[in-house]
Design a protein around this motif. Structure first.
Motif, PDB file in Angstrom:
ATOM      1  N   ALA A  19       1.567 128.368  37.917  1.00  0.00           N
ATOM      2  CA  ALA A  19       1.289 129.163  36.722  1.00  0.00           C
ATOM      3  C   ALA A  19       2.417 130.128  36.355  1.00  0.00           C
ATOM      4  N   LEU A  20       2.958 130.844  37.338  1.00  0.00           N
ATOM      5  CA  LEU A  20       4.010 131.814  37.018  1.00  0.00           C
ATOM      6  C   LEU A  20       5.320 131.120  36.688  1.00  0.00           C
ATOM      7  N   GLU A  21       5.682 130.087  37.451  1.00  0.00           N
ATOM      8  CA  GLU A  21       6.932 129.374  37.179  1.00  0.00           C
ATOM      9  C   GLU A  21       6.891 128.710  35.806  1.00  0.00           C
ATOM     10  N   ASP A  22       5.751 128.098  35.460  1.00  0.00           N
ATOM     11  CA  ASP A  22       5.613 127.478  34.143  1.00  0.00           C
ATOM     12  C   ASP A  22       5.706 128.534  33.044  1.00  0.00           C
ATOM     13  N   ALA A  23       5.103 129.708  33.279  1.00  0.00           N
ATOM     14  CA  ALA A  23       5.175 130.786  32.291  1.00  0.00           C
ATOM     15  C   ALA A  23       6.631 131.228  32.098  1.00  0.00           C
ATOM     16  N   MET A  24       7.378 131.344  33.182  1.00  0.00           N
ATOM     17  CA  MET A  24       8.777 131.775  33.079  1.00  0.00           C
ATOM     18  C   MET A  24       9.639 130.733  32.372  1.00  0.00           C
ATOM     19  N   MET A  25       9.405 129.458  32.658  1.00  0.00           N
ATOM     20  CA  MET A  25      10.162 128.420  31.966  1.00  0.00           C
ATOM     21  C   MET A  25       9.805 128.384  30.481  1.00  0.00           C
ATOM     22  N   THR A  26       8.532 128.601  30.168  1.00  0.00           N
ATOM     23  CA  THR A  26       8.119 128.647  28.772  1.00  0.00           C
ATOM     24  C   THR A  26       8.720 129.860  28.070  1.00  0.00           C
ATOM     25  N   ALA A  27       8.869 130.974  28.790  1.00  0.00           N
ATOM     26  CA  ALA A  27       9.513 132.160  28.221  1.00  0.00           C
ATOM     27  C   ALA A  27      10.978 131.875  27.884  1.00  0.00           C
ATOM     28  N   LYS A  28      11.652 131.136  28.755  1.00  0.00           N
ATOM     29  CA  LYS A  28      13.043 130.764  28.473  1.00  0.00           C
ATOM     30  C   LYS A  28      13.115 129.818  27.276  1.00  0.00           C
ATOM     31  N   LEU A  29      12.146 128.908  27.190  1.00  0.00           N
ATOM     32  CA  LEU A  29      12.065 128.021  26.026  1.00  0.00           C
ATOM     33  C   LEU A  29      11.840 128.841  24.754  1.00  0.00           C
ATOM     34  N   TRP A  30      10.937 129.820  24.819  1.00  0.00           N
ATOM     35  CA  TRP A  30      10.684 130.719  23.689  1.00  0.00           C
ATOM     36  C   TRP A  30      11.994 131.358  23.201  1.00  0.00           C
ATOM     37  N   SER A  31      12.802 131.837  24.135  1.00  0.00           N
ATOM     38  CA  SER A  31      14.069 132.489  23.777  1.00  0.00           C
ATOM     39  C   SER A  31      14.976 131.546  22.993  1.00  0.00           C
ATOM     40  N   LYS A  32      15.051 130.289  23.456  1.00  0.00           N
ATOM     41  CA  LYS A  32      15.888 129.307  22.761  1.00  0.00           C
ATOM     42  C   LYS A  32      15.336 128.999  21.370  1.00  0.00           C
ATOM     43  N   LEU A  33      14.016 128.888  21.280  1.00  0.00           N
ATOM     44  CA  LEU A  33      13.394 128.609  19.982  1.00  0.00           C
ATOM     45  C   LEU A  33      13.627 129.752  18.998  1.00  0.00           C
ATOM     46  N   MET A  34      13.571 130.996  19.496  1.00  0.00           N
ATOM     47  CA  MET A  34      13.719 132.154  18.612  1.00  0.00           C
ATOM     48  C   MET A  34      15.124 132.250  18.024  1.00  0.00           C
ATOM     49  N   VAL A  35      16.129 131.795  18.752  1.00  0.00           N
ATOM     50  CA  VAL A  35      17.483 131.770  18.205  1.00  0.00           C
ATOM     51  C   VAL A  35      17.513 130.882  16.956  1.00  0.00           C
ATOM     52  N   GLN A  36      16.853 129.721  17.037  1.00  0.00           N
ATOM     53  CA  GLN A  36      16.774 128.815  15.895  1.00  0.00           C
ATOM     54  C   GLN A  36      15.939 129.416  14.768  1.00  0.00           C
ATOM     55  N   VAL A  37      14.818 130.012  15.140  1.00  0.00           N
ATOM     56  CA  VAL A  37      13.914 130.594  14.140  1.00  0.00           C
ATOM     57  C   VAL A  37      14.641 131.676  13.334  1.00  0.00           C
ATOM     58  N   GLN A  38      15.333 132.567  14.028  1.00  0.00           N
ATOM     59  CA  GLN A  38      16.011 133.674  13.349  1.00  0.00           C
ATOM     60  C   GLN A  38      17.189 133.185  12.511  1.00  0.00           C
ATOM     61  N   SER A  39      17.765 132.047  12.881  1.00  0.00           N
ATOM     62  CA  SER A  39      18.855 131.478  12.081  1.00  0.00           C
ATOM     63  C   SER A  39      18.339 130.958  10.742  1.00  0.00           C
ATOM     64  N   ARG A  40      17.019 130.802  10.628  1.00  0.00           N
ATOM     65  CA  ARG A  40      16.396 130.370   9.366  1.00  0.00           C
ATOM     66  C   ARG A  40      15.899 131.567   8.553  1.00  0.00           C
ATOM     67  N   ASP A  41      16.404 132.722   8.872  1.00  0.00           N
ATOM     68  CA  ASP A  41      16.094 133.957   8.159  1.00  0.00           C
ATOM     69  C   ASP A  41      14.606 134.316   8.243  1.00  0.00           C
ATOM     70  N   ILE A  42      14.028 134.051   9.394  1.00  0.00           N
ATOM     71  CA  ILE A  42      12.653 134.479   9.674  1.00  0.00           C
ATOM     72  C   ILE A  42      12.767 135.662  10.621  1.00  0.00           C
ATOM     73  N   GLN A  43      12.387 136.819  10.137  1.00  0.00           N
ATOM     74  CA  GLN A  43      12.702 138.044  10.854  1.00  0.00           C
ATOM     75  C   GLN A  43      11.497 138.761  11.460  1.00  0.00           C
ATOM     76  N   THR A  44      10.294 138.490  10.971  1.00  0.00           N
ATOM     77  CA  THR A  44       9.115 139.207  11.475  1.00  0.00           C
ATOM     78  C   THR A  44       8.077 138.237  12.005  1.00  0.00           C
ATOM     79  N   LEU A  45       7.147 138.780  12.761  1.00  0.00           N
ATOM     80  CA  LEU A  45       6.041 137.978  13.282  1.00  0.00           C
ATOM     81  C   LEU A  45       5.232 137.381  12.139  1.00  0.00           C
ATOM     82  N   GLY A  46       5.033 138.169  11.093  1.00  0.00           N
ATOM     83  CA  GLY A  46       4.296 137.675   9.923  1.00  0.00           C
ATOM     84  C   GLY A  46       4.987 136.498   9.264  1.00  0.00           C
ATOM     85  N   ASP A  47       6.325 136.577   9.150  1.00  0.00           N
ATOM     86  CA  ASP A  47       7.087 135.453   8.584  1.00  0.00           C
ATOM     87  C   ASP A  47       6.874 134.188   9.405  1.00  0.00           C
ATOM     88  N   LEU A  48       6.919 134.348  10.723  1.00  0.00           N
ATOM     89  CA  LEU A  48       6.757 133.193  11.612  1.00  0.00           C
ATOM     90  C   LEU A  48       5.372 132.580  11.463  1.00  0.00           C
TER      91      LEU A  48
END
Length: 244
Positions: A208-237
């Protein structure tokens, strides 16, 4: 004036929350306190609007559950909970939560082999109410993130209702949904495929913890792409995800 003699108190508790909390409160004061805390967290969560928070500073908890099977409404139970805090795109590795959970039922052999969690390991683990209290103390009012969140949300909702007669009120984000929006041509969106696609190192799957940490790293990579699309807030997402 309320009748607070044992019978009167039982009836009052029953009217407020049902038979299970009433019985628990009568015979286990500590459990009653755990339930009261869980209910207060759910109540407070409903008051908060998170839409205007910038993605670069939003506080999240990425979590994962290990369970005895796939159906919380047909007797399957949580056997482990893991979570890690994230701020924006940064995983706060030192801020994490992990607990085994005593499912009070036999863990199937195939689940023991998959997760490495044995019946013997969970015998002395906290019960669901106490593990859930610890998890929610860690989460507080933060947004929850999971991969393929339907499974985890069903089990969390079932656990909250079973222990405290409340429903999950936290906002949730699903890394699988975000990945589908960002990568519409991928053939699969399971965690292993996405970890490979985004070059996230695999440590230990089905923990459970290792999967959560790997998913957190995946989240970080996804957010780089998301922000490159000019999505800046949680509401925008949320708005963009609702259209896909």
């Amino acid at each position: 004036m309320k009748d607070m003699r044992p019978a009167g108190r039982m009836w009052h508790l029953y009217k407020m929350g049902g038979l299970t909390p009433a019985l628990t409160s009568m015979f286990d004061v500590q459990s009653a306190q755990q339930m009261a805390f869980i209910r207060s967290i759910m109540k407070e969560q409903r008051k908060h609007s998170l839409y205007d928070i910038p993605l670069e500073t939003v506080e999240l908890v990425v979590f994962d559950l290990e369970t005895t099977g796939f159906s919380p409404y047909n007797g399957d139970e949580i056997i482990a909970m893991g979570a890690v805090a994230v701020k924006g795109t940064e995983m706060l590795k030192e801020e994490c939560f992990y607990s085994l959970v005593n499912p009070k039922r036999t863990i199937p052999r195939e689940i023991e082999e998959l997760t490495g969690i044995t019946n013997g390991m969970t015998e002395e683990a906290p019960d669901l109410l106490h593990a859930l209290r610890g998890f929610l103390e860690f989460v507080q009012q933060k947004v929850l993130v999971a991969h393929g969140s339907g499974h985890d949300k069903h089990f969390l909702n079932s656990a909250l209702w079973k222990t405290s007669k409340v429903n999950l009120s936290h906002r949730m984000l699903d890394t699988m949904m975000i990945a589908k929006w960002l990568n519409p041509r991928l053939k699969s969106y399971d965690l292993d495929t996405l970890l490979d696609h985004y070059e996230v190192e695999v440590t230990q799957r089905h923990h459970a913890l290792e999967d959560a940490m790997m998913t957190a790293k995946l989240w970080s990579k996804l957010m780089v792409q998301v922000q490159s699309r000019d999505i800046q807030t949680l509401g925008d997402l949320y708005t963009h995800l609702s259209h896909h």
